[in-house]
Design an enzyme around this catalytic site. Structure first.
Site, PDB file in Angstrom:
ATOM      1  N   SER A 141      -0.652  10.503  -0.265  1.00  0.00           N
ATOM      2  CA  SER A 141      -1.224  11.666  -1.217  1.00  0.00           C
ATOM      3  C   SER A 141      -1.921  11.170  -2.345  1.00  0.00           C
ATOM      4  O   SER A 141      -2.944  12.126  -2.696  1.00  0.00           O
ATOM      5  CB  SER A 141       0.204  12.518  -1.427  1.00  0.00           C
TER       6      SER A 141
ATOM      7  N   CYS B 236       8.520  -3.007   1.291  1.00  0.00           N
ATOM      8  CA  CYS B 236       9.829  -2.674   1.963  1.00  0.00           C
ATOM      9  C   CYS B 236      10.950  -2.937   0.772  1.00  0.00           C
ATOM     10  O   CYS B 236      10.792  -3.556   0.172  1.00  0.00           O
ATOM     11  CB  CYS B 236      10.070  -3.813   2.893  1.00  0.00           C
TER      12      CYS B 236
ATOM     13  N   GLN C  59       0.788  15.642   9.689  1.00  0.00           N
ATOM     14  CA  GLN C  59       1.735  15.502  10.732  1.00  0.00           C
ATOM     15  C   GLN C  59       2.455  16.648  10.954  1.00  0.00           C
ATOM     16  O   GLN C  59       3.289  16.957  12.090  1.00  0.00           O
ATOM     17  CB  GLN C  59       2.777  14.190  10.595  1.00  0.00           C
TER      18      GLN C  59
ATOM     19  N   CYS D  86       9.907  -2.683   6.342  1.00  0.00           N
ATOM     20  CA  CYS D  86       8.632  -3.379   7.144  1.00  0.00           C
ATOM     21  C   CYS D  86       9.520  -3.391   8.626  1.00  0.00           C
ATOM     22  O   CYS D  86      10.707  -2.919   8.597  1.00  0.00           O
ATOM     23  CB  CYS D  86       8.866  -4.887   6.626  1.00  0.00           C
TER      24      CYS D  86
ATOM     25  N   GLY E 287       1.361   5.888  -0.824  1.00  0.00           N
ATOM     26  CA  GLY E 287       0.128   6.264  -1.535  1.00  0.00           C
ATOM     27  C   GLY E 287      -0.648   7.065  -0.792  1.00  0.00           C
ATOM     28  O   GLY E 287      -2.121   7.370  -1.298  1.00  0.00           O
TER      29      GLY E 287
ATOM     30  N   GLU F  59      -0.100  15.891   4.347  1.00  0.00           N
ATOM     31  CA  GLU F  59       0.923  16.000   5.483  1.00  0.00           C
ATOM     32  C   GLU F  59       0.659  16.910   6.675  1.00  0.00           C
ATOM     33  O   GLU F  59       1.372  17.636   7.378  1.00  0.00           O
ATOM     34  CB  GLU F  59       1.958  16.904   4.725  1.00  0.00           C
TER      35      GLU F  59
END
Length: 195
Positions: A22, A145, A91, A183, A20, A89
């Site tokens: 964005s 997960c 990264q 996870c 979640g 984004e």
């Protein structure tokens, strides 16, 4: 959030894919607009999954964004009436993004960045760890997960339904066709003995 009397600070929203990030960035930008503040949103040109000129969450929320190729290109779009600078984004941006974010916050802008804190191998991703270190506020989100239903802090890359190998390329833009939230215990990276 806390009451802040000074203008200019950094907020980092991070976590795995499908956590979640964005959506939270869009929510914060919309709140600023309700407060009659001026916001501008940026995204890297490489992120063209859902739209080239919008930040789009996996659940379909979207906000207009300016795609940029390099971090320093952000400066070309900033005007004095801006209050909030949002970057999704993060990264995927080059190493200059840390300096760009610092300069913007020091100039009095509220800077909100969102991005993956770990790559598909479970290692720190790009400049996000540095941004977390210099931020006034860090929000770490978790997904669920897809293997066991536990809180997911990692992103599992899949190739033909199987976990991607540790030495596969770091960047592969995709969504649910290539990635799942996992996870710690259900995350697998072949050839990495620590996982």
């Amino acid at each position: 959030m806390y009451l802040i009397n000074q203008n200019g600070w950094i907020e980092v929203i991070c976590g795995s894919m499908f956590s979640g990030k964005s959506e939270e960035l869009i929510r914060r930008v919309r709140r600023t607009q309700f407060a009659k503040q001026h916001a501008i949103v940026f995204k890297p040109c490489i992120d063209n999954r859902y739209s080239e000129e919008d930040v789009v969450s996996h659940n379909g929320l979207k906000v207009k964004a300016v795609p940029v190729s390099a971090s320093k290109d952000i400066f070309e779009h900033i005007t004095e009436e801006m209050d909030v600078i949002a970057i999704d984004e993060v990264q995927f941006f080059d190493g200059d993004i840390v300096e760009v974010v610092q300069v913007l916050a020091n100039r009095g802008y509220r800077v909100i960045v969102a991005g993956l804190d770990q790559d598909f191998r479970g290692l720190p991703f790009g400049q996000v760890p540095q941004l977390m270190a210099i931020a006034e506020h860090v929000t770490k989100l978790q997904a669920v997960c897809s293997a066991c239903g536990s809180p997911a802090s990692r992103t599992q890359r899949l190739i033909d339904g199987e976990p991607a190998a540790f030495d596969d390329p770091i960047i592969l833009v995709g969504a649910s066709e290539s990635y799942e939230p996992r996870c710690r215990h259900x995350h697998a990276v072949p050839t990495n003995k620590d996982k």
